[in-house]
Design a protein around this motif. Sequence first.
Motif, PDB file in Angstrom:
ATOM      1  N   TYR A  17       0.833  -1.208   0.000  1.00 40.42           N
ATOM      2  CA  TYR A  17       0.000   0.000   0.000  1.00 40.42           C
ATOM      3  C   TYR A  17       0.860   1.248   0.000  1.00 40.42           C
ATOM      4  O   TYR A  17       0.506   2.263  -0.591  1.00 40.42           O
ATOM      5  CB  TYR A  17      -0.963   0.002   1.193  1.00 40.42           C
ATOM      6  N   ARG A  30      -7.469  11.466  -5.420  1.00 42.28           N
ATOM      7  CA  ARG A  30      -7.290  11.823  -4.005  1.00 42.28           C
ATOM      8  C   ARG A  30      -7.148  13.337  -3.851  1.00 42.28           C
ATOM      9  O   ARG A  30      -7.730  13.939  -2.958  1.00 42.28           O
ATOM     10  CB  ARG A  30      -6.052  11.115  -3.437  1.00 42.28           C
ATOM     11  N   SER A  45     -10.158   3.765   8.153  1.00 38.53           N
ATOM     12  CA  SER A  45      -9.385   2.795   7.361  1.00 38.53           C
ATOM     13  C   SER A  45      -8.299   3.508   6.562  1.00 38.53           C
ATOM     14  O   SER A  45      -8.229   3.394   5.340  1.00 38.53           O
ATOM     15  CB  SER A  45     -10.332   2.000   6.457  1.00 38.53           C
ATOM     16  N   ASP A  65      -7.459   2.750  11.841  1.00 34.95           N
ATOM     17  CA  ASP A  65      -7.299   1.511  11.064  1.00 34.95           C
ATOM     18  C   ASP A  65      -7.134   0.377  12.074  1.00 34.95           C
ATOM     19  O   ASP A  65      -6.638   0.601  13.180  1.00 34.95           O
ATOM     20  CB  ASP A  65      -6.061   1.577  10.156  1.00 34.95           C
ATOM     21  N   PHE A  66      -7.553  -0.831  11.704  1.00 32.71           N
ATOM     22  CA  PHE A  66      -7.344  -1.932  12.656  1.00 32.71           C
ATOM     23  C   PHE A  66      -6.005  -2.627  12.462  1.00 32.71           C
ATOM     24  O   PHE A  66      -5.623  -3.470  13.280  1.00 32.71           O
ATOM     25  CB  PHE A  66      -8.520  -2.913  12.695  1.00 32.71           C
ATOM     26  N   ASP A  91     -11.255  -1.356  15.086  1.00 31.15           N
ATOM     27  CA  ASP A  91     -12.190  -1.777  14.047  1.00 31.15           C
ATOM     28  C   ASP A  91     -13.181  -0.629  13.832  1.00 31.15           C
ATOM     29  O   ASP A  91     -13.828  -0.194  14.793  1.00 31.15           O
ATOM     30  CB  ASP A  91     -12.916  -3.040  14.542  1.00 31.15           C
ATOM     31  N   VAL A  92     -13.288  -0.148  12.619  1.00 32.15           N
ATOM     32  CA  VAL A  92     -14.215   0.962  12.333  1.00 32.15           C
ATOM     33  C   VAL A  92     -15.649   0.557  12.682  1.00 32.15           C
ATOM     34  O   VAL A  92     -16.456   1.390  13.105  1.00 32.15           O
ATOM     35  CB  VAL A  92     -14.111   1.366  10.839  1.00 32.15           C
ATOM     36  N   THR A 108     -11.505   6.403   1.838  1.00 28.21           N
ATOM     37  CA  THR A 108     -11.076   6.070   0.474  1.00 28.21           C
ATOM     38  C   THR A 108     -10.775   4.581   0.404  1.00 28.21           C
ATOM     39  O   THR A 108      -9.998   4.048   1.194  1.00 28.21           O
ATOM     40  CB  THR A 108      -9.840   6.909   0.037  1.00 28.21           C
ATOM     41  N   LEU A 109     -11.448   3.919  -0.498  1.00 31.58           N
ATOM     42  CA  LEU A 109     -11.242   2.494  -0.795  1.00 31.58           C
ATOM     43  C   LEU A 109     -11.413   1.631   0.450  1.00 31.58           C
ATOM     44  O   LEU A 109     -10.604   0.732   0.704  1.00 31.58           O
ATOM     45  CB  LEU A 109      -9.860   2.280  -1.443  1.00 31.58           C
TER      46      LEU A 109
HETATM   47  C1  LIG Z   1      -8.107  -1.171   0.622  1.00 31.16           C
HETATM   48  S1  LIG Z   1      -7.228  -0.492   1.971  1.00 31.16           S
HETATM   49  C2  LIG Z   1      -7.433   1.249   1.731  1.00 31.16           C
HETATM   50  C3  LIG Z   1      -6.457   2.068   2.506  1.00 31.16           C
HETATM   51  C4  LIG Z   1      -6.556   3.586   2.331  1.00 31.16           C
HETATM   52  N1  LIG Z   1      -7.822   4.105   2.789  1.00 31.16           N
HETATM   53  C5  LIG Z   1      -6.296   4.009   0.906  1.00 31.16           C
HETATM   54  O1  LIG Z   1      -7.095   4.759   0.346  1.00 31.16           O
HETATM   55  O2  LIG Z   1      -5.257   3.615   0.349  1.00 31.16           O
HETATM   56  C6  LIG Z   1      -8.303  -0.883   3.275  1.00 31.16           C
HETATM   57  C7  LIG Z   1      -7.791  -0.459   4.642  1.00 31.16           C
HETATM   58  O3  LIG Z   1      -8.872  -0.580   5.539  1.00 31.16           O
HETATM   59  C8  LIG Z   1      -8.461  -1.218   6.719  1.00 31.16           C
HETATM   60  N2  LIG Z   1      -9.679  -1.852   7.236  1.00 31.16           N
HETATM   61  C9  LIG Z   1     -10.486  -2.724   6.581  1.00 31.16           C
HETATM   62  N3  LIG Z   1     -11.543  -3.044   7.350  1.00 31.16           N
HETATM   63  C10 LIG Z   1     -11.396  -2.336   8.505  1.00 31.16           C
HETATM   64  C11 LIG Z   1     -12.171  -2.233   9.686  1.00 31.16           C
HETATM   65  N4  LIG Z   1     -13.324  -2.917   9.839  1.00 31.16           N
HETATM   66  N5  LIG Z   1     -11.741  -1.419  10.669  1.00 31.16           N
HETATM   67  C12 LIG Z   1     -10.574  -0.719  10.545  1.00 31.16           C
HETATM   68  N6  LIG Z   1      -9.792  -0.784   9.445  1.00 31.16           N
HETATM   69  C13 LIG Z   1     -10.213  -1.577   8.428  1.00 31.16           C
HETATM   70  C14 LIG Z   1      -7.342  -2.155   6.291  1.00 31.16           C
HETATM   71  O4  LIG Z   1      -6.465  -2.440   7.348  1.00 31.16           O
HETATM   72  C15 LIG Z   1      -6.658  -1.313   5.208  1.00 31.16           C
HETATM   73  O5  LIG Z   1      -5.688  -0.472   5.759  1.00 31.16           O
END
Ligand SMILES: C[S@@+](CC[C@H](N)C(=O)[O-])C[C@H]1O[C@@H](n2cnc3c(N)ncnc32)[C@H](O)[C@@H]1O
Length: 202
Positions: A17, A30, A45, A65-66, A91-92, A108-109
Amino acid sequence: MSKEKLIRKFDRQARFYEVRRKRKTQQEWREKLISCAKGRVLEVSVGAGANFHFYPQDVQVTAVDFSLEMLNKAKQAAAETGVQAEFIQSDVESLSFPDDSFDTIVSTLSFCGYEDPYSVLGAFQKWCKRDGQILLLEHGISSNRIIGQLQKIVDPLFKKAVGCHLKRDMLQILQLSNLHINKMEHYMFGAVHLVWAAPNKI
Ligand SMILES: C[S@@+](CC[C@H](N)C(=O)[O-])C[C@H]1O[C@@H](n2cnc3c(N)ncnc32)[C@H](O)[C@@H]1O
């Protein structure tokens, strides 16, 4: 898949990432979105902190973020930019904040990953101030029928390998969430959405 397993999966992806955040198309999306952030910002996240380079200097970011490995990368990104930020490992989907805590909420994503995306958007509406904004860059099922079919076929494999769904219907999720949509832009055959929204508070 258990949450513990999912967290380990994202921990392992953190260095990819970090590289991925330099992709040109993503940077353009972005920049367009994140430059609109104001005031107290919640970024859920946050991943490796791909958005930090696009925040205005005067915002205060709470980033969640978790995955601890992702948070470590995000802390480096924030330090590079000088944007004021605090980080929460959580955990969100089990997070709580008082109502009306934030001027801007950014995702985002991330909606490809939640068990219950509707409840996360519901929480955004509560945490966001009445005159605040919700900024989203999300991917989901393409409006192109052939690409959409391919996404449906690949979805179970992708979820297992990467931890995210490819076939979420983001437009339907947004519609049912009752957010007030101010502006939307669609890219990549209707699979990527940039959304400028506001909470629908009475
Ligand atoms: C696809 S990545 C996107 C990261 C960032 N937002 C970006 O735009 O590049 C997903 C991120 O969400 C986090 N994530 C996924 N589910 C989550 C949850 N339920 N609670 C906290 N973090 C979460 C993952 O650890 C990861 O860092």
